[in-house]
Design a protein around this motif. Sequence first.
Motif, PDB file in Angstrom:
ATOM      1  N   ILE A 184       0.828  -1.206   0.000  1.00 23.41           N
ATOM      2  CA  ILE A 184       0.000   0.000   0.000  1.00 23.41           C
ATOM      3  C   ILE A 184       0.865   1.259   0.000  1.00 23.41           C
ATOM      4  O   ILE A 184       0.556   2.248  -0.684  1.00 23.41           O
ATOM      5  CB  ILE A 184      -0.951   0.007   1.223  1.00 23.41           C
ATOM      6  N   SER A 185       1.977   1.228   0.761  1.00 20.69           N
ATOM      7  CA  SER A 185       2.855   2.405   0.817  1.00 20.69           C
ATOM      8  C   SER A 185       3.464   2.718  -0.541  1.00 20.69           C
ATOM      9  O   SER A 185       3.788   3.877  -0.829  1.00 20.69           O
ATOM     10  CB  SER A 185       3.957   2.196   1.870  1.00 20.69           C
ATOM     11  N   ILE A 199       0.147 -14.704  -1.062  1.00 21.49           N
ATOM     12  CA  ILE A 199      -0.087 -14.918  -2.492  1.00 21.49           C
ATOM     13  C   ILE A 199      -1.167 -13.978  -3.019  1.00 21.49           C
ATOM     14  O   ILE A 199      -1.041 -13.398  -4.109  1.00 21.49           O
ATOM     15  CB  ILE A 199      -0.483 -16.392  -2.747  1.00 21.49           C
ATOM     16  N   MET A 200      -2.236 -13.809  -2.236  1.00 26.96           N
ATOM     17  CA  MET A 200      -3.390 -13.053  -2.713  1.00 26.96           C
ATOM     18  C   MET A 200      -3.183 -11.544  -2.675  1.00 26.96           C
ATOM     19  O   MET A 200      -3.751 -10.824  -3.507  1.00 26.96           O
ATOM     20  CB  MET A 200      -4.623 -13.409  -1.878  1.00 26.96           C
ATOM     21  N   MET A 235      -4.455  -9.013  -5.594  1.00 28.77           N
ATOM     22  CA  MET A 235      -5.601  -8.137  -5.368  1.00 28.77           C
ATOM     23  C   MET A 235      -5.235  -6.656  -5.449  1.00 28.77           C
ATOM     24  O   MET A 235      -5.966  -5.852  -6.035  1.00 28.77           O
ATOM     25  CB  MET A 235      -6.220  -8.438  -3.990  1.00 28.77           C
ATOM     26  N   ILE A 236      -4.080  -6.297  -4.852  1.00 25.75           N
ATOM     27  CA  ILE A 236      -3.719  -4.875  -4.765  1.00 25.75           C
ATOM     28  C   ILE A 236      -3.193  -4.344  -6.085  1.00 25.75           C
ATOM     29  O   ILE A 236      -3.611  -3.274  -6.561  1.00 25.75           O
ATOM     30  CB  ILE A 236      -2.683  -4.662  -3.641  1.00 25.75           C
ATOM     31  N   PHE A 237      -2.251  -5.100  -6.716  1.00 22.42           N
ATOM     32  CA  PHE A 237      -1.618  -4.613  -7.941  1.00 22.42           C
ATOM     33  C   PHE A 237      -2.224  -5.244  -9.200  1.00 22.42           C
ATOM     34  O   PHE A 237      -2.496  -4.558 -10.181  1.00 22.42           O
ATOM     35  CB  PHE A 237      -0.113  -4.900  -7.900  1.00 22.42           C
ATOM     36  N   LEU A 277      -6.883  -0.849  -1.211  1.00 23.13           N
ATOM     37  CA  LEU A 277      -7.263  -1.310   0.124  1.00 23.13           C
ATOM     38  C   LEU A 277      -8.398  -2.339   0.073  1.00 23.13           C
ATOM     39  O   LEU A 277      -8.449  -3.255   0.900  1.00 23.13           O
ATOM     40  CB  LEU A 277      -7.699  -0.125   0.985  1.00 23.13           C
ATOM     41  N   THR A 278      -9.277  -2.208  -0.885  1.00 27.02           N
ATOM     42  CA  THR A 278     -10.357  -3.190  -1.028  1.00 27.02           C
ATOM     43  C   THR A 278      -9.787  -4.572  -1.311  1.00 27.02           C
ATOM     44  O   THR A 278     -10.240  -5.577  -0.749  1.00 27.02           O
ATOM     45  CB  THR A 278     -11.313  -2.776  -2.166  1.00 27.02           C
TER      46      THR A 278
END
Length: 425
Positions: free
Chosen positions: A29-30, A167-168, A172-174, A180-181
């Motif tokens: 996230i950072s 792994i997830m 999910m983020i990228f 954040l979701t």
Amino acid sequence: MRHVAVMAGTGAIGMMAVFAVDLLNFYYISHLRDPALTAAIGFATAISYVQLSVCIGMMIGLGAVTGRLIGACRSIRARHLASGFLVVMLFSSAILGILTALLAPELLEALGATGEAQSQATGFLHIIAPALPLTCFGMAQSALLRAVGDARRAMQVTLIGAMISAIMDPIMIFGLHLGLTGAAISTIISRSAVVVAGFLCVREHRMIEWPRLWAIAPATRQIGKVALPAIATNLATPLGTVFVTHFMSRFGLEAISGQATIDRIVPVAFALVFALTGSVGPIMSQNLGAGQVHRVREALVSALKLTALCVAITWFLLALFHQEIVHIFGLRGIGADIVTLFCEWLVASYFFVGLLFVANTAFNNLGHAFYSTGFNWGRATLGTIPFVWIGAHYGPIGILYGQSLGVVIFGTAAVLVAFRVIRAL
């Protein structure tokens, strides 16, 4: 010492894996380079800690009572009560999770969250909070595995959740660009995996069965005698954190980001200290149930020695690599100053946090749960509010100094009383 080291070591590996993934999540996230997102995690975490404290308190009660019954060779009774209390745990955590999701905007506003940080944190809590029963059930299964001495499987179950989350998270983020979701969805998937794996392991030990209606009331009474004070005890720490976060929010998103970074580093760095609270308790309760009082004291002394060793090693490593930590998480300004001060000096205060945690474990498992409630609330109020309030006049750095000074006083007092309790057994 060997028993304490094995139980705490395996627990620490599992906890470290979980919180390392949490830290990695924060790192991802950072790297989106949005201070509002990292601050949102800080605000959401402060509220999530309150939820988790309720679950941990119920887990402590479950582990203490079942461990004592197993030590007294009453495994069938332990299974009946454990299965009955699981109903109470799941129902309570479901209500708490739903209420948190509904009140998320107001709770975050009270913390000092505004604008995009508040919006992002609200969305995160709307996904995570209702899934609290998954976390609670996973904790309960871990407590039961430790109550029967199966530290290896308790660790493996936790590692499964950590691996799935690792792994997830990037997917999910990228990969799916969910931010954040995506982190919230990944968390729910990993918690579900922990519940499934934990259930299979606990069932092998015959420590869980379809709940019997007649067992729910006695389970609530007996386990509740330990769980309610333990919940009150554990709520003190996150509420103290909420108070600190509220004051820190006055100094902007960079200060919140620095505090959030510390909140992610601490569980990884002190996984052994935190694991001691869940590992030493069953050892103490088993030996108390078996009438081996001298081993209760040995367990306490061994836990304190491991705490000192863990803090010394962690202090050395964080002080050595503090510049790399600041760079990795892209901290700037006051956020970088906060993390640097913590890594170089204030990390030593966690020895006294360890003293407080180990002493509280002794109180919870030796029939003096209200002592732990008193010391934890003393630390969260008298040991936090006046020191942080005064420190805030000197900026975020003063807040950290004030927070550290309070825990030195209450950690020392708690462990001295713990030895007195054991001498009186």
